[in-house]
Design a protein around this motif. Structure first.
Motif, PDB file in Angstrom:
ATOM      1  N   TYR A   1      50.073  80.817  16.007  1.00  0.00           N
ATOM      2  CA  TYR A   1      49.243  79.641  15.800  1.00  0.00           C
ATOM      3  C   TYR A   1      49.728  78.539  16.732  1.00  0.00           C
ATOM      4  CZ  TYR A   1      48.274  82.049  11.364  1.00  0.00           C
ATOM      5  OH  TYR A   1      47.933  82.979  10.410  1.00  0.00           O
TER       6      TYR A   1
ATOM      7  N   LYS B   1      45.502  75.637  15.054  1.00  0.00           N
ATOM      8  CA  LYS B   1      44.512  76.468  15.744  1.00  0.00           C
ATOM      9  C   LYS B   1      44.956  77.918  15.824  1.00  0.00           C
ATOM     10  CE  LYS B   1      44.174  76.305  20.275  1.00  0.00           C
ATOM     11  NZ  LYS B   1      43.845  75.881  21.663  1.00  0.00           N
ATOM     12  N   TRP B   2      44.018  78.819  15.523  1.00  0.00           N
ATOM     13  CA  TRP B   2      44.157  80.250  15.867  1.00  0.00           C
ATOM     14  C   TRP B   2      43.144  80.530  16.953  1.00  0.00           C
ATOM     15  CZ3 TRP B   2      40.439  84.015  16.060  1.00  0.00           C
ATOM     16  CH2 TRP B   2      40.880  85.328  16.255  1.00  0.00           C
TER      17      TRP B   2
ATOM     18  N   ILE C   1      39.505  78.930  15.940  1.00  0.00           N
ATOM     19  CA  ILE C   1      39.238  78.536  14.565  1.00  0.00           C
ATOM     20  C   ILE C   1      40.341  77.560  14.149  1.00  0.00           C
ATOM     21  CG2 ILE C   1      38.903  79.334  12.199  1.00  0.00           C
ATOM     22  CD1 ILE C   1      38.058  82.025  13.269  1.00  0.00           C
ATOM     23  N   TYR C   2      39.928  76.475  13.496  1.00  0.00           N
ATOM     24  CA  TYR C   2      40.853  75.404  13.166  1.00  0.00           C
ATOM     25  C   TYR C   2      41.018  75.257  11.654  1.00  0.00           C
ATOM     26  CZ  TYR C   2      39.932  73.954  18.002  1.00  0.00           C
ATOM     27  OH  TYR C   2      39.796  73.915  19.366  1.00  0.00           O
ATOM     28  N   THR C   3      42.157  74.688  11.273  1.00  0.00           N
ATOM     29  CA  THR C   3      42.375  74.325   9.881  1.00  0.00           C
ATOM     30  C   THR C   3      43.407  73.205   9.819  1.00  0.00           C
ATOM     31  OG1 THR C   3      42.805  75.176   7.660  1.00  0.00           O
ATOM     32  CG2 THR C   3      44.270  75.941   9.389  1.00  0.00           C
TER      33      THR C   3
ATOM     34  N   PHE D   1      41.661  79.117   6.324  1.00  0.00           N
ATOM     35  CA  PHE D   1      40.727  79.072   7.445  1.00  0.00           C
ATOM     36  C   PHE D   1      39.280  79.236   6.989  1.00  0.00           C
ATOM     37  CE2 PHE D   1      44.613  79.816   9.808  1.00  0.00           C
ATOM     38  CZ  PHE D   1      44.402  79.141  10.998  1.00  0.00           C
TER      39      PHE D   1
END
Length: 299
Positions: free
Chosen positions: A37, A51-52, A59-61, A126
């Motif tokens: 990550y 971010k992945w 894809i963010y979280t 996510f």
């Protein structure tokens, strides 16, 4: 539960059946591994975001509480940069030698020094991608893995003789422990030697080619694939459909998903060997020089 970083020590196996208790902030004396990550700044978010990514797909979280502060204190500019999460929820990162307080304690004192940051509690959320499915597998069954099918989990391998080892470039390090039940589960579903992945939530998944399913398990795997596809299409689960298709394309050899390898969920570590977590023993000092070359290295 909100994910957060806890500043707790961890135990790391070394050579000759020795081990070391490691405090957060100290140089990491083992293989640099785990889910990948990054903590980044993005125009769509007011603050730092986790971010992945896989090539053009991101894809963010929300990042774990306390992570950015810990990275800043260790020497990461702004707290931004990549990090790893092991199967035991240990957070690892790399710090430039010139910015790192404990560089004199590291095996190598130049380049990017692997550092232990602490442990995560909770599960990264996510949204559409489920990294910690709570429904247990029925005995002697499997499912399609619906979490991230790239850069997710420690990448272990099962050899022809049933040994579990971690490999990077020309380096190969065996686990400090024996894992007969985990290896047996792998061999029950896949005939040939190959990789398995262990995530930070202790889930185990593996790539299974159509022509490499062990005898007697073709029906079980086929049913798992059919059930996954029907459910995903009925529920409009486009994220899972897209991620699995990407894995099929990436493992096909000719960009044809029909010839790719399905990501199959074998269970959790708690199902095997009393929940024993594989931990590689680094017995080649030159590994540390190689892993310090860049912040992100090819795998």
């Amino acid at each position: 539960m909100k994910t957060r970083l806890t500043e707790e020590s961890t135990s790391v196996p070394l050579q000759n059946q020795q081990s070391v208790t490691l405090k957060p902030g100290k140089p990491w004396p083992s293989a640099y591994r785990g889910s990948k990550y990054s903590l980044v700044s993005d125009d769509d978010f007011a603050d730092a975001v986790l971010k992945w990514e896989q090539r053009d797909l991101t894809i963010y979280t929300e990042p774990p509480d306390g992570l950015r502060r810990a990275l800043v204190l260790l020497g990461k500019t702004g707290g931004y940069g990549s990090f790893r999460v092991t199967a035991d929820n240990e957070v690892l990162t790399k710090i430039k030698a010139d910015d790192y307080e404990h560089v004199d304690e590291a095996p190598i004192n130049n380049g990017w020094i692997p550092v232990y940051v602490g442990k995560l509690t909770g599960t990264l959320d996510f949204d559409e991608v489920d990294l910690d499915p709570v429904t247990p597998l029925r005995k002697n069954s499997v499912k399609v893995w619906k979490g991230f099918p790239f850069h997710h989990g420690e990448r272990w391998s099962v050899s022809q003789d049933g040994t579990l080892f971690w490999k990077w470039r020309d380096y190969r390090f065996e686990s400090a422990f024996d894992h007969p039940e985990l290896v047996s589960k792998y061999e029950t579903y896949r005939e040939t030697a190959g990789r398995l992945y262990i995530t930070e939530n202790a889930h185990v998944w593996v790539n299974i080619p159509k022509n490499g399913i062990s005898p007697g398990k073709q029906t079980a795997v086929g049913n798992a694939i059919r059930e996954w596809k029907e459910t995903a299409e009925e529920e409009g689960d486009t994220a899972t459909l897209r991620l699995v298709n990407r894995r099929l394309v990436a493992t096909s050899g000719d960009d044809d998903p029909s010839t790719g390898h399905f990501p199959i969920h074998l269970g959790q570590l708690s199902d095997f060997d009393g929940g024993l977590i594989p931990r590689p023993v680094v017995d080649e000092p030159s590994y540390f020089q190689a892993v310090c070359e860049y912040e992100n290295v090819w795998e």
